[in-house]
Design a protein around this motif. Structure first.
Motif, PDB file in Angstrom:
ATOM      1  N   ASN A  83      50.898   9.804   6.004  1.00  0.00           N
ATOM      2  CA  ASN A  83      52.266   9.983   6.468  1.00  0.00           C
ATOM      3  C   ASN A  83      52.544  11.469   6.628  1.00  0.00           C
ATOM      4  O   ASN A  83      52.117  12.287   5.808  1.00  0.00           O
ATOM      5  CB  ASN A  83      53.247   9.368   5.481  1.00  0.00           C
ATOM      6  N   SER A  84      53.250  11.818   7.677  1.00  0.00           N
ATOM      7  CA  SER A  84      53.493  13.217   7.975  1.00  0.00           C
ATOM      8  C   SER A  84      54.854  13.372   8.635  1.00  0.00           C
ATOM      9  O   SER A  84      55.377  12.434   9.253  1.00  0.00           O
ATOM     10  CB  SER A  84      52.392  13.767   8.898  1.00  0.00           C
ATOM     11  N   ALA A  85      55.415  14.567   8.478  1.00  0.00           N
ATOM     12  CA  ALA A  85      56.678  14.864   9.149  1.00  0.00           C
ATOM     13  C   ALA A  85      56.511  14.991  10.656  1.00  0.00           C
ATOM     14  O   ALA A  85      57.502  15.076  11.384  1.00  0.00           O
ATOM     15  CB  ALA A  85      57.269  16.158   8.574  1.00  0.00           C
ATOM     16  N   SER A 105      55.371  12.712  12.603  1.00  0.00           N
ATOM     17  CA  SER A 105      55.543  11.434  13.294  1.00  0.00           C
ATOM     18  C   SER A 105      56.147  10.416  12.334  1.00  0.00           C
ATOM     19  O   SER A 105      56.036  10.526  11.104  1.00  0.00           O
ATOM     20  CB  SER A 105      54.191  10.927  13.813  1.00  0.00           C
ATOM     21  N   ARG A 106      56.771   9.392  12.915  1.00  0.00           N
ATOM     22  CA  ARG A 106      57.312   8.285  12.116  1.00  0.00           C
ATOM     23  C   ARG A 106      56.195   7.369  11.616  1.00  0.00           C
ATOM     24  O   ARG A 106      56.382   6.603  10.674  1.00  0.00           O
ATOM     25  CB  ARG A 106      58.302   7.471  12.958  1.00  0.00           C
ATOM     26  N   PHE A 107      55.034   7.449  12.259  1.00  0.00           N
ATOM     27  CA  PHE A 107      53.926   6.569  11.927  1.00  0.00           C
ATOM     28  C   PHE A 107      52.785   7.391  11.308  1.00  0.00           C
ATOM     29  O   PHE A 107      52.656   8.588  11.579  1.00  0.00           O
ATOM     30  CB  PHE A 107      53.426   5.838  13.177  1.00  0.00           C
TER      31      PHE A 107
END
Length: 448
Positions: free
Chosen positions: A106-108, A110-112
């Protein structure tokens, strides 16, 4: 050339096996370092090893900051130095194999969840540590003379991997000893389990240990052992005192004849680049002085922050010239056995400031300064490191800030009050440790 991005390995790793790697987004390159240090000053028999990992994608100004360094493992103090680091590296290699294939996080961005990949592109350490990584011995019985590199047989990664795997399949100790004598292979390194890892090119010979803690220190010992008069040593000390240098560089310790054995790498660097040519003029013979001058000029070239290929060619020629002259003057070629091999790797990770071990030596000092109860030191060091990382990720609460800060015993116009108000949890935690042990009332008030 400014950084590792201008080196040959980085450029060749932009694409690997026909597929983009460093050219792709969210793909990273790491540098691995390992070194032993003594966490207790009064116990010389207690050494702890640390694996550091730094991200090469970061700019050089940010890459070696303490908050950006990853400690992936600590090797406990053992009764004798281990033959290899495979048992300690095995968990890290498994995770590096997963990183090579790609993991979803998880990363800022992307939402995915996105796929991230990484690879170790360089291993920077001193020669004894490299020996634990890298199968292949250096011994005092080997002949390091004849600096005609055109006659040297280069090592190849493919051939080395084949020999290392063949050595791993040998079961009897007598056959292993014979294989070692024939091919110089002492063990199978688990880093070879990384399919992309080049055991020959990814290992860099650290210039800090090679040039300053190695060659510069050895040459000074040669001059002293060959009968440099005490009056000449006194003349060197008097000349050192007359040289004005910036205060941030630091002066050399007094009485160089007695204290040179305990010089740090930074002090040998300052001696070589700033002091030596002026201090040794008319003290060494003309041949000895010109020999040393070649080494100093070569170091000045390679210690530049920005270096051209022409500078590298000049430095390379000066290193070889210095080694040949040492062999002629003192008949002791082993004193400079690593300088030509260092310069022969000049195209791989240039410039040298991007990978030398000065920063890692400072981190050893940071870990060694952590207060412990002298028991299970390795566990305490790792816990303190993890705790500091935990605090780095936290933000200070602002609720009731205006009500609580006036209750502090410090006055609002005190500079230390302003620092305390803007400090992080990590800085406050360090300050608390200082307040516990410091007799100063100012630090105790700050600790409260």
């Amino acid at each position: 050339m400014v950084d590792v991005y201008d080196g040959k390995i980085w450029k060749e790793f932009l694409t690997f096996n026909g597929k983009d790697f460093l050219n792709s987004f969210r793909n990273y390159g790491f540098m691995l370092n390992f070194d032993f240090f003594q966490p207790m000053k009064r116990r010389k028999d207690y050494s702890v090893g640390v694996f550091y990992l730094v991200l090469l994608n970061l700019p050089r100004a940010e890459r070696f900051k303490w908050e950006n360094v990853i400690i992936i493992g600590i090797v406990p103090s053992l009764s004798k130095e281990p033959k290899d680091l495979n048992p300690f590296l095995k968990p890290a290699v498994k995770e590096l194999q997963c990183l090579w294939k790609g993991i979803r996080l998880n990363s800022a961005l992307s939402r995915f969840p996105l796929t991230f990949k990484a690879a170790v592109l360089a291993v920077s350490c001193d020669i004894p540590a490299a020996r634990n990584f890298f199968p292949g011995g250096f011994g005092v019985k080997r002949d390091y003379s004849e600096f005609d590199r055109d006659k040297w047989e280069p090592r190849r990664n493919v051939n080395h991997r084949w020999l290392a795997k063949k050595f791993a399949n040998i079961r009897t100790q007598s056959k292993r000893d014979q294989f070692c004598r024939d091919h110089g292979i002492t063990h199978y390194s688990i880093l070879l389990d990384l399919e992309y890892f080049d055991a020959i090119r990814f290992f860099t010979i650290d210039p800090m240990h090679n040039l300053f803690l190695g060659t510069a220190k050895a040459m000074f010992k040669i001059w002293v052992n060959n009968g440099l008069p005490s009056k000449d040593l006194q003349k060197i000390e008097d000349r050192i005192k007359t040289i004005e240098i910036p205060s941030d560089l630091g002066r050399l310790p007094a009485n160089i004849s007695a204290n040179h054995g305990s010089y740090t790498a930074e002090q040998w660097k300052n001696w070589t680049l700033l002091y030596s040519l002026f201090c040794l003029k008319d003290i060494l013979s003309d041949e000895e002085f010109k020999c040393w001058q070649s080494f100093v000029l070569a170091c000045k070239y390679v210690c530049q922050g920005v270096i051209s290929e022409a500078d590298l060619q000049i430095a390379d020629g000066l290193f070889v010239k210095f080694c040949k002259e040492v062999e002629t003057l003192w008949k002791r070629s082993y004193q400079t056995k690593y300088a030509p091999s260092l310069s022969s790797k000049r195209y791989f990770n240039r410039p040298w400031l991007s990978f030398w071990c000065f920063s890692f030596q400072r981190y050893n000092g940071i870990l060694g300064s952590i207060p412990t109860n002298k028991r299970s030191v390795e566990l305490q060091l790792m816990r303190r490191f993890q705790l500091s990382r935990f605090f780095d990720e936290k933000t200070l609460p602002t609720l009731f800030k205006d009500e609580l800060f006036p209750l502090c015993t410090l006055k609002n116009n005190d500079k230390s009050y302003e620092w305390l108000e803007n400090s992080t949890w990590t800085e406050r935690y360090a300050l608390h440790n200082l307040a516990v042990t410091s007799p100063s009332s100012k630090w105790k008030r700050l600790g409260k």
